[in-house]
Write a protein that holds these residues in place. Sequence first.
Motif, PDB file in Angstrom:
ATOM      1  N   LEU A 154      33.816  77.283   0.134  1.00  0.00           N
ATOM      2  CA  LEU A 154      34.914  78.060  -0.444  1.00  0.00           C
ATOM      3  C   LEU A 154      36.017  78.266   0.598  1.00  0.00           C
ATOM      4  O   LEU A 154      35.774  78.795   1.679  1.00  0.00           O
ATOM      5  CB  LEU A 154      34.387  79.415  -0.919  1.00  0.00           C
ATOM      6  CG  LEU A 154      35.409  80.398  -1.497  1.00  0.00           C
ATOM      7  CD1 LEU A 154      35.819  79.945  -2.888  1.00  0.00           C
ATOM      8  CD2 LEU A 154      34.807  81.787  -1.575  1.00  0.00           C
ATOM      9  N   GLY A 155      37.229  77.782   0.306  1.00  0.00           N
ATOM     10  CA  GLY A 155      38.386  78.010   1.158  1.00  0.00           C
ATOM     11  C   GLY A 155      38.422  77.228   2.456  1.00  0.00           C
ATOM     12  O   GLY A 155      39.294  77.463   3.287  1.00  0.00           O
ATOM     13  N   ALA A 159      31.221  76.147  -5.093  1.00  0.00           N
ATOM     14  CA  ALA A 159      30.873  75.480  -3.834  1.00  0.00           C
ATOM     15  C   ALA A 159      32.094  74.907  -3.119  1.00  0.00           C
ATOM     16  O   ALA A 159      32.194  74.975  -1.894  1.00  0.00           O
ATOM     17  CB  ALA A 159      29.850  74.380  -4.094  1.00  0.00           C
ATOM     18  N   PHE A 160      33.039  74.345  -3.856  1.00  0.00           N
ATOM     19  CA  PHE A 160      34.246  73.770  -3.272  1.00  0.00           C
ATOM     20  C   PHE A 160      35.483  74.412  -3.894  1.00  0.00           C
ATOM     21  O   PHE A 160      36.487  73.746  -4.133  1.00  0.00           O
ATOM     22  CB  PHE A 160      34.271  72.257  -3.481  1.00  0.00           C
ATOM     23  CG  PHE A 160      33.175  71.529  -2.751  1.00  0.00           C
ATOM     24  CD1 PHE A 160      33.340  71.173  -1.424  1.00  0.00           C
ATOM     25  CD2 PHE A 160      31.984  71.217  -3.382  1.00  0.00           C
ATOM     26  CE1 PHE A 160      32.336  70.501  -0.749  1.00  0.00           C
ATOM     27  CE2 PHE A 160      30.972  70.543  -2.722  1.00  0.00           C
ATOM     28  CZ  PHE A 160      31.144  70.192  -1.387  1.00  0.00           C
ATOM     29  N   PRO A 213      42.449  74.686   0.241  1.00  0.00           N
ATOM     30  CA  PRO A 213      43.901  74.725   0.396  1.00  0.00           C
ATOM     31  C   PRO A 213      44.581  73.361   0.481  1.00  0.00           C
ATOM     32  O   PRO A 213      45.765  73.244   0.218  1.00  0.00           O
ATOM     33  CB  PRO A 213      44.091  75.494   1.707  1.00  0.00           C
ATOM     34  CG  PRO A 213      42.850  75.217   2.476  1.00  0.00           C
ATOM     35  CD  PRO A 213      41.749  75.104   1.455  1.00  0.00           C
ATOM     36  N   ASN A 214      43.863  72.328   0.882  1.00  0.00           N
ATOM     37  CA  ASN A 214      44.467  71.000   1.040  1.00  0.00           C
ATOM     38  C   ASN A 214      44.058  70.084  -0.103  1.00  0.00           C
ATOM     39  O   ASN A 214      43.103  70.355  -0.808  1.00  0.00           O
ATOM     40  CB  ASN A 214      44.005  70.370   2.358  1.00  0.00           C
ATOM     41  CG  ASN A 214      44.410  71.196   3.556  1.00  0.00           C
ATOM     42  OD1 ASN A 214      45.513  71.716   3.609  1.00  0.00           O
ATOM     43  ND2 ASN A 214      43.514  71.340   4.510  1.00  0.00           N
ATOM     44  N   SER A 222      36.688  75.189  -8.789  1.00  0.00           N
ATOM     45  CA  SER A 222      37.695  76.106  -9.332  1.00  0.00           C
ATOM     46  C   SER A 222      38.808  76.379  -8.318  1.00  0.00           C
ATOM     47  O   SER A 222      38.558  76.677  -7.159  1.00  0.00           O
ATOM     48  CB  SER A 222      37.015  77.421  -9.718  1.00  0.00           C
ATOM     49  OG  SER A 222      37.957  78.319 -10.242  1.00  0.00           O
ATOM     50  N   GLY A 223      40.040  76.250  -8.776  1.00  0.00           N
ATOM     51  CA  GLY A 223      41.189  76.554  -7.921  1.00  0.00           C
ATOM     52  C   GLY A 223      41.508  75.488  -6.891  1.00  0.00           C
ATOM     53  O   GLY A 223      42.358  75.696  -6.031  1.00  0.00           O
ATOM     54  N   SER A 224      40.856  74.339  -6.953  1.00  0.00           N
ATOM     55  CA  SER A 224      41.096  73.257  -6.000  1.00  0.00           C
ATOM     56  C   SER A 224      41.629  72.039  -6.729  1.00  0.00           C
ATOM     57  O   SER A 224      41.203  71.732  -7.835  1.00  0.00           O
ATOM     58  CB  SER A 224      39.793  72.874  -5.289  1.00  0.00           C
ATOM     59  OG  SER A 224      39.276  73.949  -4.558  1.00  0.00           O
ATOM     60  N   SER A 225      42.558  71.329  -6.087  1.00  0.00           N
ATOM     61  CA  SER A 225      43.051  70.065  -6.621  1.00  0.00           C
ATOM     62  C   SER A 225      42.249  68.972  -5.932  1.00  0.00           C
ATOM     63  O   SER A 225      42.526  68.611  -4.794  1.00  0.00           O
ATOM     64  CB  SER A 225      44.536  69.918  -6.327  1.00  0.00           C
ATOM     65  OG  SER A 225      44.988  68.652  -6.742  1.00  0.00           O
TER      66      SER A 225
END
Length: 189
Positions: free
Chosen positions: A117-118, A137-138, A142-143, A162-165
């Motif tokens: 996370l993060g 888990a991922f 931020p990148n 969630s929240g990751s590209s």
Amino acid sequence: MTRSCTIHVCFPVTSISFSREELTAFAGTPLRLIANVRMQTQTCVNRLVTFESSDPAIADVDRDGIVTPYASGSVTITATAESGISDSCTVNVISMDNAPTMTLPGGVTHIEDEAFLGTSAVIYVIPSGTGSIGSLAFADLPNAQLIRIPGSVTSIADDAFSGSSVVIQCPAGSYAETWAQDHGITVQN
């Protein structure tokens, strides 16, 4: 002499929408864009439209929506119907050279909840033999991310990314490929 021909009549395109407004691609690794095309009572994917890249030197796109990224940068891919209706998607291309990579050690069988996370690596490599990926888990990476998932993974929490590209790189026909497609995440084989 008499000749016949078959004419296929289509309803006019009423809307076009990409499944994602922005995504990440890695130089040298093609990916397929999904443009949903609506015609009165029908919905098609990548049909009856032409695709165009704002900068083919960074990434080009073919008639089927396959994007070939060449160099770091951002491009706008536009799908346009004959009637002029269009939609666009931003593709951010990053180079794999010298990208911060986190390779998990062999023997890992489960990625715990919130394990990464993060965190800030660009590439994550999950070892063969790993069977599951836990909740968040991922999440919130931020990148732009490439997650390499082996064919041994047979369980991924719905909110794992969630929240990751992210782009998931996995074997064709694997559980991870089906999961990513079902969750609207870009897949590379």
